[in-house]
Design a protein around this motif. Structure first.
Motif, PDB file in Angstrom:
ATOM      1  N   LEU A 190      11.361  22.983 -36.690  1.00  0.00           N
ATOM      2  CA  LEU A 190       9.986  22.490 -36.650  1.00  0.00           C
ATOM      3  C   LEU A 190       9.171  23.246 -35.607  1.00  0.00           C
ATOM      4  O   LEU A 190       8.005  23.602 -35.844  1.00  0.00           O
ATOM      5  N   LEU A 191       9.768  23.523 -34.451  1.00  0.00           N
ATOM      6  CA  LEU A 191       9.102  24.315 -33.421  1.00  0.00           C
ATOM      7  C   LEU A 191       8.789  25.710 -33.944  1.00  0.00           C
ATOM      8  O   LEU A 191       7.683  26.230 -33.736  1.00  0.00           O
ATOM      9  N   VAL A 198       8.364  26.634 -37.044  1.00  0.00           N
ATOM     10  CA  VAL A 198       7.282  26.548 -38.031  1.00  0.00           C
ATOM     11  C   VAL A 198       5.931  26.509 -37.322  1.00  0.00           C
ATOM     12  O   VAL A 198       4.977  27.205 -37.711  1.00  0.00           O
ATOM     13  N   THR A 199       5.850  25.714 -36.274  1.00  0.00           N
ATOM     14  CA  THR A 199       4.601  25.601 -35.505  1.00  0.00           C
ATOM     15  C   THR A 199       4.198  26.942 -34.903  1.00  0.00           C
ATOM     16  O   THR A 199       3.027  27.330 -34.955  1.00  0.00           O
ATOM     17  N   ILE A 200       5.160  27.662 -34.334  1.00  0.00           N
ATOM     18  CA  ILE A 200       4.880  28.989 -33.754  1.00  0.00           C
ATOM     19  C   ILE A 200       4.399  29.942 -34.828  1.00  0.00           C
ATOM     20  O   ILE A 200       3.400  30.649 -34.665  1.00  0.00           O
ATOM     21  N   THR A 201       5.096  29.955 -35.954  1.00  0.00           N
ATOM     22  CA  THR A 201       4.798  30.901 -37.031  1.00  0.00           C
ATOM     23  C   THR A 201       3.415  30.663 -37.624  1.00  0.00           C
ATOM     24  O   THR A 201       2.727  31.614 -38.023  1.00  0.00           O
ATOM     25  N   GLU A 202       2.996  29.411 -37.670  1.00  0.00           N
ATOM     26  CA  GLU A 202       1.668  29.094 -38.217  1.00  0.00           C
ATOM     27  C   GLU A 202       0.528  29.665 -37.376  1.00  0.00           C
ATOM     28  O   GLU A 202      -0.598  29.779 -37.853  1.00  0.00           O
ATOM     29  N   THR A 203       0.807  30.013 -36.118  1.00  0.00           N
ATOM     30  CA  THR A 203      -0.242  30.579 -35.250  1.00  0.00           C
ATOM     31  C   THR A 203      -0.375  32.091 -35.423  1.00  0.00           C
ATOM     32  O   THR A 203      -1.307  32.692 -34.894  1.00  0.00           O
ATOM     33  N   TYR A 210      14.946  32.192 -32.924  1.00  0.00           N
ATOM     34  CA  TYR A 210      13.736  32.334 -33.733  1.00  0.00           C
ATOM     35  C   TYR A 210      13.858  33.545 -34.655  1.00  0.00           C
ATOM     36  O   TYR A 210      13.482  33.485 -35.839  1.00  0.00           O
ATOM     37  N   TYR A 247      12.675  31.966 -43.148  1.00  0.00           N
ATOM     38  CA  TYR A 247      11.248  32.163 -43.443  1.00  0.00           C
ATOM     39  C   TYR A 247      10.995  33.341 -44.372  1.00  0.00           C
ATOM     40  O   TYR A 247      10.292  33.203 -45.383  1.00  0.00           O
TER      41      TYR A 247
END
Length: 377
Positions: free
Chosen positions: A295-296, A298-303, A366, A374
């Motif tokens: 989940l962390l 995913v949050t990083i990748t969305e930025t 990551y 991903y």
């Protein structure tokens, strides 16, 4: 049973492994009052190293005092000055009454606002009128030197995340102000640590910067595989369990010898082990760790921008000539300028590290998640 592996906090005693040379060098610098600059990514063990060296150095020299300041959440000169005064006074006082007396007696122009908690063991909290500090910053910047001379002490001020002063208002002027005072101190030395390699290198190796060649540069590397393997075996044995060679090697390999993740994956493996930890147990623990952090990630990748992600995809695929026309076309990278921008942004945001021109991921878990979860979708 108490877990034999520690991560997310200072590693001490049996939880601290390797770093013998760095520890010895740092102890020598502390006792000799030699300024030291320590550079490495976050969670590579800088704080644990400094903490161990500080304890050893103070055991060798009873007149040595070492104070620790963390600038992780410090974004202003005002906060910096208050923290500096507070930590120096606390490190050089044996009880809170002495700390209050020091806070009063070592300032001639500034009037410190002093408060302590209900517990007498609490650290004294010190604050100032910001307008007064702006008129008399010298008193705070020279406080450690004054105390050292008056009490016959040697003081080392250890500052973590030192590169954060670059975010202050007018950072170049602030650096010049710090340097103009600190370079004159005879009884005080500094250990300045930072996790953003590019910013720290600019501060301390750029001839135009005030802190150019301010102290000995120390670059922390990852811990050697054999040291990690011996560490895993020792800690498992301390709790009546075992880990075979293949499993201990696999832990180090899966986390790319990252100190923090090595402890975390070893703990997850230990928790799943009844008697002997095997490769199968380590793989199961690694899968759980990746899922735990997904989940962390995913949050990083969305930025990240599309171009940054395309660059990371090429990097993970092992492409060596990313700026070639063929590779850029394959990964839909728009231009060589885009590569430069993506690389700079990813380094600035602590996703990538640039060590002597070699680009690598700061977070090996990551990188694994990107490659296996991903980019395969």
């Amino acid at each position: 049973m108490e877990t034999p592996f520690i991560f997310g906090k200072i590693a001490t005693e049996k939880n601290f492994t390797d770093r013998e040379k760095e520890t010895a060098d740092l102890v020598q610098n502390f006792t000799s009052l030699i300024n030291t600059i320590i550079i490495s990514p976050r969670r590579w063990g800088k704080s644990s190293l400094v903490n161990k060296a500080a304890r050893l150095a103070m055991a060798q020299d009873t007149n040595l005092r070492i104070c620790h300041i963390d600038l992780f959440n410090v974004r202003s000169e005002e906060h910096f000055y208050s923290l500096l005064a507070q930590k120096v006074i606390a490190a050089t006082s044996t009880k809170w009454e002495e700390a209050i007396e020091s806070a009063k007696s070592f300032f001639s122009h500034l009037v410190p606002k002093i408060s302590i908690g209900t517990d007498p063991t609490n650290e004294v909290s010190i604050d100032f009128d910001w307008d007064e500090v702006k008129r008399n910053p010298d008193e705070v910047l020279d406080l450690a030197e004054k105390i050292a001379r008056k009490k016959g002490l040697k003081i080392v001020i250890c500052v973590s995340e030192f590169q954060n002063i670059s975010e202050f208002t007018d950072p170049d002027y602030f650096q010049e102000k710090l340097y103009s005072h600190w370079q004159l101190h005879q009884s005080v030395a500094f250990c300045l640590c930072g996790s953003k390699r590019h910013m720290m290198l600019e501060m301390f190796t750029d001839t135009s910067k005030p802190f150019y060649k301010f102290g000995n540069l120390m670059f922390l590397n990852k811990i050697e595989t054999l040291c990690l393997m011996d560490f895993f075996k020792s800690r498992f044995a301390d709790t009546g369990k075992e880990i075979d060679n293949e499993a201990s090697y696999l832990i180090a390999k899966l986390v790319d010898n990252h100190p923090y993740y090595a402890q975390q994956l070893a703990q997850l493996s230990w928790l799943r082990t009844k008697d002997v930890c095997t490769v199968e147990i380590v793989l199961e623990a690694h899968t759980a760790l990746v899922e735990q952090l997904s989940l962390l990630f995913v949050t990083i990748t969305e930025t990240l921008t599309t171009q940054q992600l395309n660059y990371l995809k090429a990097l993970i695929a092992g492409e060596k000539a990313i700026s070639s026309t063929e590779v850029m076309h394959r990964y839909q990278i728009s231009s060589t300028t885009s590569i430069s921008r993506s690389k700079a942004a990813l380094i600035k945001n602590d996703i990538l590290d640039n060590k002597a021109g070699e680009i690598s991921f700061q977070d090996p878990i990551y990188a694994y998640w990107l490659k296996t979860e991903y980019f395969v979708k």
